[in-house]
Design a protein around this motif. Structure first.
Motif, PDB file in Angstrom:
ATOM      1  N   GLU A 114       0.834  -1.206   0.000  1.00 44.17           N
ATOM      2  CA  GLU A 114       0.000   0.000   0.000  1.00 44.17           C
ATOM      3  C   GLU A 114       0.870   1.257   0.000  1.00 44.17           C
ATOM      4  OE1 GLU A 114      -3.008  -0.355  -0.736  1.00 44.17           O
ATOM      5  OE2 GLU A 114      -3.448  -2.397  -0.129  1.00 44.17           O
ATOM      6  N   ASP A 115       1.769   1.320  -0.998  1.00 43.07           N
ATOM      7  CA  ASP A 115       2.682   2.468  -1.162  1.00 43.07           C
ATOM      8  C   ASP A 115       3.573   2.695   0.054  1.00 43.07           C
ATOM      9  OD1 ASP A 115       1.780   3.057  -3.790  1.00 43.07           O
ATOM     10  OD2 ASP A 115       0.060   4.139  -2.962  1.00 43.07           O
ATOM     11  N   GLY A 116       4.002   1.622   0.680  1.00 37.03           N
ATOM     12  CA  GLY A 116       4.913   1.703   1.819  1.00 37.03           C
ATOM     13  C   GLY A 116       4.240   1.868   3.170  1.00 37.03           C
ATOM     14  N   ALA A 117       2.926   2.005   3.188  1.00 35.56           N
ATOM     15  CA  ALA A 117       2.218   2.229   4.452  1.00 35.56           C
ATOM     16  C   ALA A 117       1.986   0.951   5.252  1.00 35.56           C
ATOM     17  CB  ALA A 117       0.872   2.906   4.182  1.00 35.56           C
ATOM     18  N   LEU A 118       1.969  -0.195   4.583  1.00 41.43           N
ATOM     19  CA  LEU A 118       1.590  -1.442   5.246  1.00 41.43           C
ATOM     20  C   LEU A 118       2.814  -2.282   5.624  1.00 41.43           C
ATOM     21  CD1 LEU A 118      -1.051  -3.052   5.927  1.00 41.43           C
ATOM     22  CD2 LEU A 118      -0.578  -4.362   3.866  1.00 41.43           C
ATOM     23  N   ALA A 119       2.881  -2.684   6.882  1.00 41.87           N
ATOM     24  CA  ALA A 119       3.948  -3.570   7.339  1.00 41.87           C
ATOM     25  C   ALA A 119       3.554  -5.025   7.162  1.00 41.87           C
ATOM     26  CB  ALA A 119       4.276  -3.302   8.804  1.00 41.87           C
ATOM     27  N   ALA A 120       2.263  -5.331   7.346  1.00 46.87           N
ATOM     28  CA  ALA A 120       1.800  -6.718   7.234  1.00 46.87           C
ATOM     29  C   ALA A 120       0.284  -6.774   7.271  1.00 46.87           C
ATOM     30  CB  ALA A 120       2.367  -7.559   8.376  1.00 46.87           C
ATOM     31  N   ARG A 162      -3.490 -18.757   2.923  1.00 49.30           N
ATOM     32  CA  ARG A 162      -2.694 -18.611   4.135  1.00 49.30           C
ATOM     33  C   ARG A 162      -3.443 -17.842   5.207  1.00 49.30           C
ATOM     34  NH1 ARG A 162       2.718 -16.050   3.010  1.00 49.30           N
ATOM     35  NH2 ARG A 162       3.043 -16.632   5.187  1.00 49.30           N
ATOM     36  N   PHE A 163      -2.974 -18.005   6.432  1.00 43.70           N
ATOM     37  CA  PHE A 163      -3.445 -17.212   7.567  1.00 43.70           C
ATOM     38  C   PHE A 163      -2.236 -16.815   8.391  1.00 43.70           C
ATOM     39  CE2 PHE A 163      -3.450 -21.560   9.082  1.00 43.70           C
ATOM     40  CZ  PHE A 163      -2.899 -21.467  10.350  1.00 43.70           C
ATOM     41  N   GLY A 164      -2.451 -15.925   9.342  1.00 44.54           N
ATOM     42  CA  GLY A 164      -1.351 -15.445  10.176  1.00 44.54           C
ATOM     43  C   GLY A 164      -0.810 -14.131   9.640  1.00 44.54           C
ATOM     44  N   ARG A 165       0.374 -13.807  10.070  1.00 43.40           N
ATOM     45  CA  ARG A 165       1.015 -12.542   9.666  1.00 43.40           C
ATOM     46  C   ARG A 165       1.691 -12.737   8.305  1.00 43.40           C
ATOM     47  NH1 ARG A 165       2.478  -7.917  12.558  1.00 43.40           N
ATOM     48  NH2 ARG A 165       4.183  -6.742  11.599  1.00 43.40           N
ATOM     49  N   ILE A 166       1.330 -11.877   7.360  1.00 38.87           N
ATOM     50  CA  ILE A 166       1.857 -11.973   6.004  1.00 38.87           C
ATOM     51  C   ILE A 166       2.440 -10.620   5.616  1.00 38.87           C
ATOM     52  CG2 ILE A 166       1.292 -12.451   3.590  1.00 38.87           C
ATOM     53  CD1 ILE A 166      -0.990 -14.246   4.694  1.00 38.87           C
ATOM     54  N   ALA A 167       3.714 -10.617   5.252  1.00 38.83           N
ATOM     55  CA  ALA A 167       4.420  -9.380   4.907  1.00 38.83           C
ATOM     56  C   ALA A 167       4.199  -9.027   3.438  1.00 38.83           C
ATOM     57  CB  ALA A 167       5.913  -9.560   5.178  1.00 38.83           C
ATOM     58  N   PRO A 168       4.337  -7.753   3.095  1.00 37.52           N
ATOM     59  CA  PRO A 168       4.233  -7.357   1.698  1.00 37.52           C
ATOM     60  C   PRO A 168       5.183  -8.175   0.815  1.00 37.52           C
ATOM     61  CG  PRO A 168       4.192  -5.416   3.070  1.00 37.52           C
ATOM     62  CD  PRO A 168       4.523  -6.589   3.972  1.00 37.52           C
ATOM     63  N   GLY A 169       4.669  -8.572  -0.339  1.00 32.73           N
ATOM     64  CA  GLY A 169       5.436  -9.393  -1.273  1.00 32.73           C
ATOM     65  C   GLY A 169       5.216 -10.875  -1.092  1.00 32.73           C
ATOM     66  N   GLU A 170       4.707 -11.292   0.063  1.00 34.02           N
ATOM     67  CA  GLU A 170       4.464 -12.715   0.307  1.00 34.02           C
ATOM     68  C   GLU A 170       3.130 -13.143  -0.301  1.00 34.02           C
ATOM     69  OE1 GLU A 170       6.841 -13.553   4.468  1.00 34.02           O
ATOM     70  OE2 GLU A 170       4.665 -13.486   4.502  1.00 34.02           O
ATOM     71  N   PHE A 221     -12.555 -15.462   6.027  1.00 40.21           N
ATOM     72  CA  PHE A 221     -11.254 -14.939   6.436  1.00 40.21           C
ATOM     73  C   PHE A 221     -11.438 -13.473   6.797  1.00 40.21           C
ATOM     74  CE2 PHE A 221     -10.069 -18.387   3.599  1.00 40.21           C
ATOM     75  CZ  PHE A 221      -9.068 -19.014   4.316  1.00 40.21           C
ATOM     76  N   TRP A 222     -10.657 -13.011   7.772  1.00 36.61           N
ATOM     77  CA  TRP A 222     -10.696 -11.624   8.178  1.00 36.61           C
ATOM     78  C   TRP A 222      -9.280 -11.093   8.149  1.00 36.61           C
ATOM     79  CZ3 TRP A 222     -13.250 -15.700  10.226  1.00 36.61           C
ATOM     80  CH2 TRP A 222     -14.635 -15.674  10.079  1.00 36.61           C
ATOM     81  N   LYS A 223      -9.121  -9.915   7.527  1.00 33.52           N
ATOM     82  CA  LYS A 223      -7.793  -9.329   7.353  1.00 33.52           C
ATOM     83  C   LYS A 223      -7.690  -8.031   8.144  1.00 33.52           C
ATOM     84  CE  LYS A 223      -7.594 -10.987   2.614  1.00 33.52           C
ATOM     85  NZ  LYS A 223      -7.591 -10.576   1.199  1.00 33.52           N
ATOM     86  N   LYS A 224      -6.627  -7.940   8.943  1.00 33.40           N
ATOM     87  CA  LYS A 224      -6.345  -6.716   9.695  1.00 33.40           C
ATOM     88  C   LYS A 224      -5.033  -6.144   9.163  1.00 33.40           C
ATOM     89  CE  LYS A 224      -7.362  -6.191  14.038  1.00 33.40           C
ATOM     90  NZ  LYS A 224      -7.365  -6.248  15.521  1.00 33.40           N
ATOM     91  N   GLN A 225      -5.021  -4.834   8.940  1.00 37.36           N
ATOM     92  CA  GLN A 225      -3.827  -4.174   8.442  1.00 37.36           C
ATOM     93  C   GLN A 225      -2.964  -3.679   9.596  1.00 37.36           C
ATOM     94  OE1 GLN A 225      -5.684  -1.142   5.954  1.00 37.36           O
ATOM     95  NE2 GLN A 225      -5.118  -2.325   4.140  1.00 37.36           N
ATOM     96  N   ARG A 226      -1.675  -3.934   9.487  1.00 38.05           N
ATOM     97  CA  ARG A 226      -0.678  -3.408  10.424  1.00 38.05           C
ATOM     98  C   ARG A 226       0.186  -2.423   9.657  1.00 38.05           C
ATOM     99  NH1 ARG A 226      -2.343  -4.451  15.504  1.00 38.05           N
ATOM    100  NH2 ARG A 226      -3.084  -6.589  15.606  1.00 38.05           N
ATOM    101  N   LEU A 227       0.206  -1.189  10.110  1.00 44.25           N
ATOM    102  CA  LEU A 227       0.931  -0.145   9.399  1.00 44.25           C
ATOM    103  C   LEU A 227       2.426  -0.200   9.676  1.00 44.25           C
ATOM    104  CD1 LEU A 227      -1.563   2.814   9.871  1.00 44.25           C
ATOM    105  CD2 LEU A 227      -1.369   1.199   7.963  1.00 44.25           C
ATOM    106  N   ALA A 228       3.201   0.407   8.771  1.00 42.36           N
ATOM    107  CA  ALA A 228       4.659   0.388   8.876  1.00 42.36           C
ATOM    108  C   ALA A 228       5.137   0.999  10.190  1.00 42.36           C
ATOM    109  CB  ALA A 228       5.271   1.113   7.686  1.00 42.36           C
TER     110      ALA A 228
END
Length: 153
Positions: free
Chosen positions: A42-48, A83-91, A123-130
């Motif tokens: 998300e243009d560098g805003a998202l950590a996972a 997949r589930f769990g923590r997923i980093a950008p690019g994964e 599935f439910w997705k939560k965004q974690r910011l950088a």
């Protein structure tokens, strides 16, 4: 009869390896369509992304729609990995692979399955910011609902 393979797991998957498993030793397959959904930054805003699900329920619901795809199209193979769990950008997040004698069926089935996964899979997705903040849950998009609507008639 073709059986669907559905897996919900935390570990990353290898698209080439999964595709090879689906087609290994098969000479009746003329088309293999794969879709891989990746986590964006998300243009560098998202950590996972943190993806949650109900174990058992997610597999059953995805299995139900996979069975529907097998009834709609003459497929020689069908694989869904989410997949589930923590997923980093690019994964990778999701893989849908459909195999058939001809490309039209494989493309249609893959599109149907992705439209379902985007709108109805549990599935439910939560965004974690950088910066470490929690950006909340990802909400459904109107365009995803509209795309899924074409399969409901």
């Amino acid at each position: 009869m073709t059986q669907a393979v559905v897996r919900v797991e935390a570990a990353p998957f290898d698209v080439a390896r999964e595709s090879a498993r689906l087609t290994e030793g098969r000479t009746d397959i003329g088309a293999l369509v794969t879709f891989t959904g990746l986590c964006r930054d998300e243009d560098g805003a998202l950590a996972a992304l943190e993806i949650e699900h109900y174990p058992g329920m997610a597999e059953a619901e995805i299995g139900r729609v996979a069975t529907e795809a097998l009834a709609r199209w003459p497929l020689q193979g069908l694989l869904i990995v989410h997949r589930f769990g923590r997923i980093a950008p690019g994964e990778p997040i999701v893989l849908v692979a459909t195999a058939s004698q001809h490309r039209h069926e494989a493309f249609a089935a893959a599109s149907f399955l992705m439209d379902f996964l985007k709108t109805e899979a549990p599935f439910w997705k939560k965004q974690r910011l950088a910066g470490g903040a929690d950006a909340g849950w990802v909400t459904a998009k109107d365009e995803d609902e509209a795309a899924a609507g074409k399969w409901r008639s």
